[in-house]
Design a protein around this motif. Sequence first.
Motif, PDB file in Angstrom:
ATOM      1  N   GLY A  72       3.715   2.817  23.080  1.00 53.87           N
ATOM      2  CA  GLY A  72       4.306   3.212  21.724  1.00 53.87           C
ATOM      3  C   GLY A  72       3.620   2.240  21.109  1.00 53.87           C
ATOM      4  N   THR A  73       3.553   1.110  21.072  1.00 50.92           N
ATOM      5  CA  THR A  73       3.582   0.047  19.859  1.00 50.92           C
ATOM      6  C   THR A  73       2.095   0.298  19.351  1.00 50.92           C
ATOM      7  OG1 THR A  73       4.439  -1.643  21.243  1.00 50.92           O
ATOM      8  CG2 THR A  73       3.079  -2.592  19.496  1.00 50.92           C
ATOM      9  N   ARG A  74       2.513   0.086  17.816  1.00 52.48           N
ATOM     10  CA  ARG A  74       1.212  -0.100  17.176  1.00 52.48           C
ATOM     11  C   ARG A  74       0.277  -0.853  17.141  1.00 52.48           C
ATOM     12  NH1 ARG A  74      -0.382   3.906  12.674  1.00 52.48           N
ATOM     13  NH2 ARG A  74      -2.743   3.056  12.240  1.00 52.48           N
ATOM     14  N   VAL A  75      -0.980  -0.719  18.092  1.00 54.31           N
ATOM     15  CA  VAL A  75      -1.731  -2.321  16.967  1.00 54.31           C
ATOM     16  C   VAL A  75      -2.915  -1.511  16.503  1.00 54.31           C
ATOM     17  CG1 VAL A  75      -1.405  -2.960  19.820  1.00 54.31           C
ATOM     18  CG2 VAL A  75      -2.968  -0.940  19.682  1.00 54.31           C
ATOM     19  N   PHE A  76      -2.985  -2.112  15.512  1.00 53.47           N
ATOM     20  CA  PHE A  76      -4.209  -1.587  14.803  1.00 53.47           C
ATOM     21  C   PHE A  76      -4.394  -0.418  14.390  1.00 53.47           C
ATOM     22  CE2 PHE A  76      -6.370  -5.640  16.100  1.00 53.47           C
ATOM     23  CZ  PHE A  76      -5.354  -6.524  14.668  1.00 53.47           C
ATOM     24  N   ASP A  77      -5.475   0.792  14.596  1.00 62.29           N
ATOM     25  CA  ASP A  77      -5.379   2.024  14.136  1.00 62.29           C
ATOM     26  C   ASP A  77      -4.978   2.887  15.657  1.00 62.29           C
ATOM     27  OD1 ASP A  77      -6.133   4.483  12.420  1.00 62.29           O
ATOM     28  OD2 ASP A  77      -7.600   4.509  13.520  1.00 62.29           O
ATOM     29  N   ALA A 135      -9.165  -7.834  30.305  1.00 62.34           N
ATOM     30  CA  ALA A 135      -7.708  -7.081  29.143  1.00 62.34           C
ATOM     31  C   ALA A 135      -9.383  -5.783  29.638  1.00 62.34           C
ATOM     32  CB  ALA A 135      -8.185  -6.917  27.761  1.00 62.34           C
ATOM     33  N   PRO A 136      -7.984  -4.042  29.635  1.00 62.05           N
ATOM     34  CA  PRO A 136      -8.767  -2.971  29.456  1.00 62.05           C
ATOM     35  C   PRO A 136      -9.745  -3.066  28.623  1.00 62.05           C
ATOM     36  CG  PRO A 136      -6.350  -2.334  29.674  1.00 62.05           C
ATOM     37  CD  PRO A 136      -6.690  -4.304  30.187  1.00 62.05           C
ATOM     38  N   GLU A 137     -11.095  -2.369  28.845  1.00 67.40           N
ATOM     39  CA  GLU A 137     -11.865  -2.252  27.936  1.00 67.40           C
ATOM     40  C   GLU A 137     -11.458  -1.728  26.569  1.00 67.40           C
ATOM     41  OE1 GLU A 137     -15.669  -0.081  29.208  1.00 67.40           O
ATOM     42  OE2 GLU A 137     -16.913  -2.020  27.835  1.00 67.40           O
ATOM     43  N   THR A 138     -12.221  -1.739  25.632  1.00 70.63           N
ATOM     44  CA  THR A 138     -11.229  -1.333  23.495  1.00 70.63           C
ATOM     45  C   THR A 138      -9.951  -1.586  23.889  1.00 70.63           C
ATOM     46  OG1 THR A 138     -13.617   0.673  24.413  1.00 70.63           O
ATOM     47  CG2 THR A 138     -11.576   0.593  22.681  1.00 70.63           C
ATOM     48  N   ILE A 139      -9.017  -0.459  24.191  1.00 65.22           N
ATOM     49  CA  ILE A 139      -7.711  -0.645  23.761  1.00 65.22           C
ATOM     50  C   ILE A 139      -7.244  -1.725  24.214  1.00 65.22           C
ATOM     51  CG2 ILE A 139      -7.029   1.044  25.332  1.00 65.22           C
ATOM     52  CD1 ILE A 139      -4.929   0.414  22.640  1.00 65.22           C
ATOM     53  N   GLY A 140      -7.604  -2.194  25.596  1.00 66.49           N
ATOM     54  CA  GLY A 140      -7.063  -3.952  25.727  1.00 66.49           C
ATOM     55  C   GLY A 140      -7.221  -4.906  24.959  1.00 66.49           C
ATOM     56  N   SER A 141      -8.615  -5.369  24.674  1.00 68.20           N
ATOM     57  CA  SER A 141      -9.208  -6.313  23.811  1.00 68.20           C
ATOM     58  C   SER A 141      -9.085  -5.926  22.120  1.00 68.20           C
ATOM     59  CB  SER A 141     -10.585  -6.290  23.455  1.00 68.20           C
ATOM     60  OG  SER A 141     -11.090  -4.971  22.840  1.00 68.20           O
ATOM     61  N   ILE A 142      -8.546  -4.982  21.027  1.00 68.34           N
ATOM     62  CA  ILE A 142      -7.537  -4.731  20.603  1.00 68.34           C
ATOM     63  C   ILE A 142      -6.507  -4.812  20.381  1.00 68.34           C
ATOM     64  CG2 ILE A 142      -7.299  -2.770  18.897  1.00 68.34           C
ATOM     65  CD1 ILE A 142      -9.626  -1.120  19.815  1.00 68.34           C
TER      66      ILE A 142
END
Lengths: 448, 448, 448
Positions: free
Chosen positions: C50-55, C217-224
């Motif tokens: 539920g944490t917002r990370v950028f978009d 980190a997991p790809e995409t959501i992890g690096s974001i």
Amino acid sequence: MEYHNEIEAMDYLFDRLFPICRSITGPGLRETLDILGEYLPLEQFGVKTGTRVFDWEIPKEWHIRNAWLKGPNGEIIADFKKNNLHVVNYSAPVNRKIELEELKNHLFTDPNLPDAIPYVTSYYKERWGFCLSHNEYLKLSPGEYHVFIDSEFINGELNYSQTILPGQTDREILISSYVCHPSMANNELSGPIVAAFLYNRLAKWKKRRFTYRFVFAPETIGSITYLNRFGEHLIDKLHSGLVFTCLGGQTGLNYKLSRRQNSSIDNMVNHLFKTGVLKGTLRPFTPIGGSDERQYCSPGFNLPVGQIARMVYGSYPGYHNSLDDKDTMTIKSLYQSVNEIELILRGLELDGIYINQSPYGEVKLDRHGLYPDINAPGARKHSTNQVMDQRKQLNCILTLLNFADGEHTLLEIAKKCNCSVFDLKDIIDLLINKGLIKGPFIEKGVGF
Amino acid sequence: MEYHNEIEAMDYLFDRLFPICRSITGPGLRETLDILGEYLPLEQFGVKTGTRVFDWEIPKEWHIRNAWLKGPNGEIIADFKKNNLHVVNYSAPVNRKIELEELKNHLFTDPNLPDAIPYVTSYYKERWGFCLSHNEYLKLSPGEYHVFIDSEFINGELNYSQTILPGQTDREILISSYVCHPSMANNELSGPIVAAFLYNRLAKWKKRRFTYRFVFAPETIGSITYLNRFGEHLIDKLHSGLVFTCLGGQTGLNYKLSRRQNSSIDNMVNHLFKTGVLKGTLRPFTPIGGSDERQYCSPGFNLPVGQIARMVYGSYPGYHNSLDDKDTMTIKSLYQSVNEIELILRGLELDGIYINQSPYGEVKLDRHGLYPDINAPGARKHSTNQVMDQRKQLNCILTLLNFADGEHTLLEIAKKCNCSVFDLKDIIDLLINKGLIKGPFIEKGVGF
Amino acid sequence: MEYHNEIEAMDYLFDRLFPICRSITGPGLRETLDILGEYLPLEQFGVKTGTRVFDWEIPKEWHIRNAWLKGPNGEIIADFKKNNLHVVNYSAPVNRKIELEELKNHLFTDPNLPDAIPYVTSYYKERWGFCLSHNEYLKLSPGEYHVFIDSEFINGELNYSQTILPGQTDREILISSYVCHPSMANNELSGPIVAAFLYNRLAKWKKRRFTYRFVFAPETIGSITYLNRFGEHLIDKLHSGLVFTCLGGQTGLNYKLSRRQNSSIDNMVNHLFKTGVLKGTLRPFTPIGGSDERQYCSPGFNLPVGQIARMVYGSYPGYHNSLDDKDTMTIKSLYQSVNEIELILRGLELDGIYINQSPYGEVKLDRHGLYPDINAPGARKHSTNQVMDQRKQLNCILTLLNFADGEHTLLEIAKKCNCSVFDLKDIIDLLINKGLIKGPFIEKGVGF
């Protein structure tokens, strides 16, 4: 006829300088600077042996009086008095008898040019040696040889000379030539002779925008010593510079770009080659090999100094040996070098930034007598070659006025006009006389 | 059908303007500006004779009422009322009888186009003359001719007009056209007619980012006079400008770059040519020849103003003579010019800097309905052409979002997308509507 | 033999990691990070659902325990325990009987690779599904099927890990690899395995100029998510970065340039490819497709991060399906990737700005034992290959000293020397030891 006189005068100077045994220090160097001083008003400088100059140190003076090598039967194999190349430059004194096998460690030849006496130096490591043609070397028979070198190392000084020819501004153009090689023509005397006669050309110019500085110094250690004293001044004032080397020979000019690769002098020489005003080729800058531009272009100075040559070192058989004489080089080619380098400097005098004095809208050319007062097909119909030239001139006027904006150099404008800077000279004079432009200014960004 | 109406309306305007004897001053110029003022809300300006404008001076007004040349037998050789090109523009008054030999100094023909009456002017040197077809000229027999020109020079004014079509910002786009040539079609009327109808197109746009400025003035002296008053304002506000000339003819567009060579308008026209949106060719900037861009691009102003043409001056037989008529030019080609220039301006409206509003990490496209919510080979397997278009659209979205960084113009982004700016229009609208980007901004460096 | 040991150790790690069902969250991800933590000292981070990370927003954790698909006769069609690719990653739980026609909406195959089980995900849209080889799919007969997926979505966290290997400066080099794909070899495990073994290489280096940061980190959501916390730090400190993906396969390296296109890492890899030190090809940067470099190179960060691969995604049949196994990829190619990337990093350590400590005039090389003490044709005459190498070394010394000016990087100097940076390593060490140069410095403009 001045043509003949100038060539004859060069020939005479050459013959006076050729026999002298120059080195990076010593009496031969001083004698050479003294003779050059008869041609231009040189100030001579001396820096004491042992003085530190950047990473270098002024060596002892080398005095050489005599040297010979005698064979087992007393025959003379090599005689310094006949050709000073026979002795390794900066040889230590020696006077003893040795067997051929040991002697060979002290003999230098060039098997690829078996008739030439090579030029060998050992400035910074004390040794002695003789130089022979390879053919003479092959004739040597075993036995005892007498080696005699009457030389001496003394605490003295390293000498160089310079003179300043003042101009309207204190921005300077440097002419630097070296005077440390013994009896060789192209790779020694071409430079100082061309420089001396060029000086006298410039001295006769009606006006000089730049101040000209002529420097004569031994190669490498001499220019380093010079920079040690005058380098900061040059960083402040130097607009362009040329190192003179190998300016004889029947070939076109050969220009080595400065380290900056696009300084004013680089661009000017490139322009004159490209437009066919001068015949020649460009070389890129490199710190590998070359002459004193390596010092002027060392990274701490990075001065806008190129190197101008003709039959360049390494490209001709006589390089660094006894074949490098007046016949190979020709005095006439030195005269041509004076002419061509004078033209390059005239180009630099003309180049720069010009400023249109009516930059808002076009200049009304007919009001200034620069445009036909009727616009009709007839005006072009009866056109002759002369009228075509008028059309070309009009186009150059329009182009020059449009780009005389403080941002474009004359070189750049000449390129737009598809002509040389000299083709624009009359137009520039005309427009200056009519008050339509001002210039040349040296730096960009003068603005309206 | 609007198509027909617009062409017919242009044709009607053409026929009203064609017969008028325009010059750089005088009643013909004013009448032309008045008629144009029926099509767009022009404000007319007058600058008094004798006023200095930069390097120029406003000349006296030229009033021409009648002119004819009668032969030895009283036959009419040239009649101003039949074709106003017969009289040299700005001819002084004359009324006398002279022999053919003297008359010939006052006759102008074009032997290369023996049926054409050439267009000749003598604005700044007082003379008189007649223009004839070369065939008529050859028929002239010796004898006494009667020359009559009922003209007058009076202290008056030079006139020009302009109107402003306001937009969301005060950054301006200039449309400048000239109105000083007598009865010629392509090289006179094409420009003002296209400008007048273009104005009415822009006036109907739902929104304009730029403020549009339309200027009608005599060529050269008129634009110089205009710049004398509005030049500083343009330096401050002008984003782009176009000089209209020779906009008729069946060829593609022909664009002359501004002096800056890479202003927004230069880049836009180049882009539309390169991507095939418009057919046309580019010419480099030159101050030699051309139209009023020579004034806008004089070095003091250096405005981002290019010149747009079609069948350009010098490239067609009718240039500057009586062959330049409606048949050669075609009204339909003017209509095409309106369309194509409107497209160029739409391109400028769209171009600029866009700013990604979520620049940290990728935008989560599926959250905004811009991405498939499953990643599977099936999704591509059953792809149709339409799905391919979706893939292409997705790629453009990703590219646009990544480079909407304040440093890349839309033109640059379109190049990365390998498409035209118009291909990106729907995507831009979509992303703006979703709040994902903002723009367009005019200047770079807006930042996040 | 270390060679064998390192490959065997990689093989062992591969076999431990391969069976785990990873996803962008959940126990498989954590288990993978735990195992990697045995190889390098990782710090593990968790960010709450539920944490917002950028978009973006951290999704719920996906827990998968079992899943199977049974046919009308009770035969097992797909079994998660046999191959975790059979279940769509992030499938919702399901347990019911449905007819084949409805089932087909939940089945995914790849007709182009009829024997492969495709890899399908549905992270952000809740659905369930099974993946089958297309050949199995074609055999399905009508009837009632039993679908069973024992999965659960829970409020948990997204996990990633990192470790820092300190160097002499705080300028960092980032190695980033992703850990979210289930049982696939090249497009998942190649990256983290190469990273883990590379870490141990760097840890043994005698010195490191840069500080190294390893991120899993997991790809995409992890690096974001990672950038959401550490992005500002990276903007401040990052010198270069590499995203690891698809580092197996028998091909040469395949490097995707960073968005800046000319960052240090871009230039270094290009240099090593051009000089033949490494075999490989460059791709331009694009935001379309790719791995986590899309996040590091999003416009708000625009970090100097490239992507390094070998048999790159999309270019081999096994991409995103069950054919991507150890046999296709080979462990030996991972070992080669460790070697080659270590070499790239050694290049970065060597690259930079060097400063000549005697920049005024040439360094007197013989004084420092770097130059022959005699200038004679004999010195070159009897040249052997070894002497040629000395000449080449001398030229490199002169070039390096001349351009060690604070403005030229070592890469630029190596280009002038026509060699690789590694060819200059001994010379650099020599000149540093002799006190003639200092460096490398990271930024230009250090000055003398």
